[in-house]
Design a protein around this motif. Structure first.
Motif, PDB file in Angstrom:
ATOM      1  N   CYS A  63      41.949  40.824  35.762  1.00 43.45           N
ATOM      2  CA  CYS A  63      41.551  39.752  34.854  1.00 43.45           C
ATOM      3  C   CYS A  63      40.609  38.799  35.592  1.00 43.45           C
ATOM      4  O   CYS A  63      40.537  38.794  36.821  1.00 43.45           O
ATOM      5  CB  CYS A  63      42.771  38.998  34.336  1.00 43.45           C
ATOM      6  N   GLN A  64      39.919  37.986  34.808  1.00 39.46           N
ATOM      7  CA  GLN A  64      39.035  36.990  35.394  1.00 39.46           C
ATOM      8  C   GLN A  64      39.874  35.914  36.084  1.00 39.46           C
ATOM      9  O   GLN A  64      40.968  35.579  35.609  1.00 39.46           O
ATOM     10  CB  GLN A  64      38.175  36.360  34.291  1.00 39.46           C
ATOM     11  N   LYS A  65      39.366  35.387  37.186  1.00 40.41           N
ATOM     12  CA  LYS A  65      40.111  34.401  37.965  1.00 40.41           C
ATOM     13  C   LYS A  65      40.527  33.196  37.127  1.00 40.41           C
ATOM     14  O   LYS A  65      41.628  32.665  37.272  1.00 40.41           O
ATOM     15  CB  LYS A  65      39.271  33.940  39.159  1.00 40.41           C
ATOM     16  N   LYS A  66      39.661  32.784  36.199  1.00 37.74           N
ATOM     17  CA  LYS A  66      39.950  31.606  35.373  1.00 37.74           C
ATOM     18  C   LYS A  66      41.128  31.841  34.424  1.00 37.74           C
ATOM     19  O   LYS A  66      41.730  30.887  33.904  1.00 37.74           O
ATOM     20  CB  LYS A  66      38.714  31.215  34.561  1.00 37.74           C
ATOM     21  N   ASN A  67      41.479  33.119  34.191  1.00 37.77           N
ATOM     22  CA  ASN A  67      42.539  33.447  33.228  1.00 37.77           C
ATOM     23  C   ASN A  67      43.892  33.745  33.876  1.00 37.77           C
ATOM     24  O   ASN A  67      44.866  33.999  33.153  1.00 37.77           O
ATOM     25  CB  ASN A  67      42.122  34.655  32.386  1.00 37.77           C
ATOM     26  N   VAL A  68      43.963  33.708  35.206  1.00 35.71           N
ATOM     27  CA  VAL A  68      45.197  34.093  35.905  1.00 35.71           C
ATOM     28  C   VAL A  68      46.374  33.216  35.498  1.00 35.71           C
ATOM     29  O   VAL A  68      47.459  33.704  35.165  1.00 35.71           O
ATOM     30  CB  VAL A  68      45.000  34.051  37.435  1.00 35.71           C
ATOM     31  N   LEU A 173      40.209  34.314  23.801  1.00 41.71           N
ATOM     32  CA  LEU A 173      38.985  33.505  23.803  1.00 41.71           C
ATOM     33  C   LEU A 173      38.283  33.591  25.150  1.00 41.71           C
ATOM     34  O   LEU A 173      37.066  33.448  25.247  1.00 41.71           O
ATOM     35  CB  LEU A 173      39.312  32.040  23.471  1.00 41.71           C
ATOM     36  N   GLY A 174      39.086  33.838  26.202  1.00 38.72           N
ATOM     37  CA  GLY A 174      38.537  33.955  27.555  1.00 38.72           C
ATOM     38  C   GLY A 174      38.026  35.347  27.886  1.00 38.72           C
ATOM     39  O   GLY A 174      37.618  35.606  29.024  1.00 38.72           O
ATOM     40  N   GLY A 175      38.089  36.269  26.915  1.00 39.63           N
ATOM     41  CA  GLY A 175      37.503  37.596  27.103  1.00 39.63           C
ATOM     42  C   GLY A 175      38.442  38.676  27.614  1.00 39.63           C
ATOM     43  O   GLY A 175      37.992  39.763  27.977  1.00 39.63           O
ATOM     44  N   GLU A 176      39.757  38.421  27.642  1.00 39.51           N
ATOM     45  CA  GLU A 176      40.688  39.444  28.118  1.00 39.51           C
ATOM     46  C   GLU A 176      41.025  40.436  26.996  1.00 39.51           C
ATOM     47  O   GLU A 176      41.143  40.064  25.833  1.00 39.51           O
ATOM     48  CB  GLU A 176      41.979  38.798  28.636  1.00 39.51           C
ATOM     49  N   LYS A 177      41.204  41.700  27.360  1.00 40.10           N
ATOM     50  CA  LYS A 177      41.506  42.750  26.402  1.00 40.10           C
ATOM     51  C   LYS A 177      42.995  42.767  26.049  1.00 40.10           C
ATOM     52  O   LYS A 177      43.853  42.542  26.920  1.00 40.10           O
ATOM     53  CB  LYS A 177      41.119  44.122  26.969  1.00 40.10           C
ATOM     54  N   GLY A 178      43.303  43.071  24.777  1.00 40.93           N
ATOM     55  CA  GLY A 178      44.684  43.097  24.309  1.00 40.93           C
ATOM     56  C   GLY A 178      45.609  44.008  25.095  1.00 40.93           C
ATOM     57  O   GLY A 178      46.690  43.581  25.523  1.00 40.93           O
ATOM     58  N   PRO A 179      45.242  45.295  25.322  1.00 49.44           N
ATOM     59  CA  PRO A 179      46.129  46.196  26.069  1.00 49.44           C
ATOM     60  C   PRO A 179      46.443  45.695  27.485  1.00 49.44           C
ATOM     61  O   PRO A 179      47.541  45.891  27.984  1.00 49.44           O
ATOM     62  CB  PRO A 179      45.329  47.505  26.117  1.00 49.44           C
ATOM     63  N   MET A 180      45.457  45.041  28.136  1.00 45.38           N
ATOM     64  CA  MET A 180      45.689  44.515  29.486  1.00 45.38           C
ATOM     65  C   MET A 180      46.714  43.378  29.445  1.00 45.38           C
ATOM     66  O   MET A 180      47.595  43.273  30.293  1.00 45.38           O
ATOM     67  CB  MET A 180      44.372  44.021  30.096  1.00 45.38           C
TER      68      MET A 180
END
Length: 294
Positions: A63-68, A173-180
């Protein structure tokens, strides 16, 4: 074409509601086991389902660092929500436990304001308050009520799920995929509950293992069903159909466990479902007005 997509979305969300009702039924059928143990097996199956889908779609487990932080908080509150829901399922009428868990959309509205700074209008505040008052009819908060503590824990399960869904929205909204998101949450929940499972493991019969695996399969079906539903139609158009889970739970509870909710619970169901329908209609009208102004 748009109408066909909407009907597909409705079909998927009703299928998802049925799967979650089945999950609660299988959790109850698995017998006198700790909620942590039930949660572990439920999430283990969901983890492998999500992992297979990620491999199939070529989604990286990163995942993106901002979303951790949001991903961790989603997992923490989601795990607490599941543990509380499973405890309620084991100690309450199945439809009562499901109804209290379905307070999560209303809590999501509240925490969307607190976390995402999304504005709450006066009608939305009224609907949330009305739903909470309806939940009190299900909980029946008196010290003489033996179901009071499980009911409060069930409501806390709805609270945890509502906060978790708020972070799911933030992650989307932050661009993360549902399955992940599903895979990370399920893996996190398994790791967190594993030490408690080892310390307080209860031996299971073959039937209990199969029942818990069925609960995991039903949960995976519910999670991916609701993901598919929202890919076909926006939440404002189809989310109200998610309350069909209460009907499925009441039917399964009656025919499988011989459960029949009392009059106050039925009134509470009516109040909460009415608030859900009003919220649904209000959001549709609000979106329609926004489109006209454009």
């Amino acid at each position: 074409m748009e109408k066909k997509k909407k009907y597909l979305g409705i079909l998927y969300i009703i299928c998802s509601a049925f799967c979650f009702a089945l999950m609660n039924m299988f959790v109850r059928m698995s017998g006198d086991l700790p909620s942590v143990q039930k949660s572990f097996f439920r999430n283990l199956v969901a983890f492998f389902f999500a992992f297979v889908i990620m491999k199939k779609e070529g989604i990286l487990f990163s995942c993106q660092k901002k979303n951790v932080s949001a991903l961790l908080l989603r997992s923490v509150f989601g795990t607490l929500g599941i543990l509380c829901n499973f405890y309620a399922v084991d100690h309450l009428v199945l439809s009562d436990a499901s109804m209290l868990n379905k307070m999560s959309p209303f809590f999501a509205v509240l925490f969307s304001y607190l976390i995402l700074r999304e504005k709450i209008t006066v009608p939305q505040a009224v609907f949330v308050t009305g739903a909470f008052l309806g939940s009190l009819l299900v909980i029946k908060p008196t010290f003489s009520n033996m179901d009071f503590l499980p009911s409060v824990i069930g409501l806390m399960g709805g609270l945890g799920a509502g906060i978790a869904y708020t972070f799911v929205r933030k992650l989307s909204l932050g661009g993360e995929k549902g399955p992940m998101i599903v895979c990370f949450f399920s893996g996190f929940s398994c790791l967190v509950t594993l030490p408690f499972l080892i310390l307080d493991y209860h031996a299971m019969s073959g039937i209990q293992i199969v029942t818990l695996l069925m609960a995991g399969l039903a949960a995976a079906g519910g999670q991916f069903g609701i993901t598919a539903a929202y890919s076909y139609a926006p939440a404002r158009e189809i989310s109200v159909y998610d309350y069909s889970q209460i009907i499925f739970s009441a039917i399964l509870g009656f025919f499988v466990f011989g459960q029949l909710p009392d009059l106050l619970s039925w009134i509470g169901y009516g109040v909460i479902c009415t608030m859900a329908v009003l919220m649904f209609l209000y959001n549709q009208r609000k979106d329609g007005s926004r489109l006209v102004r454009r």
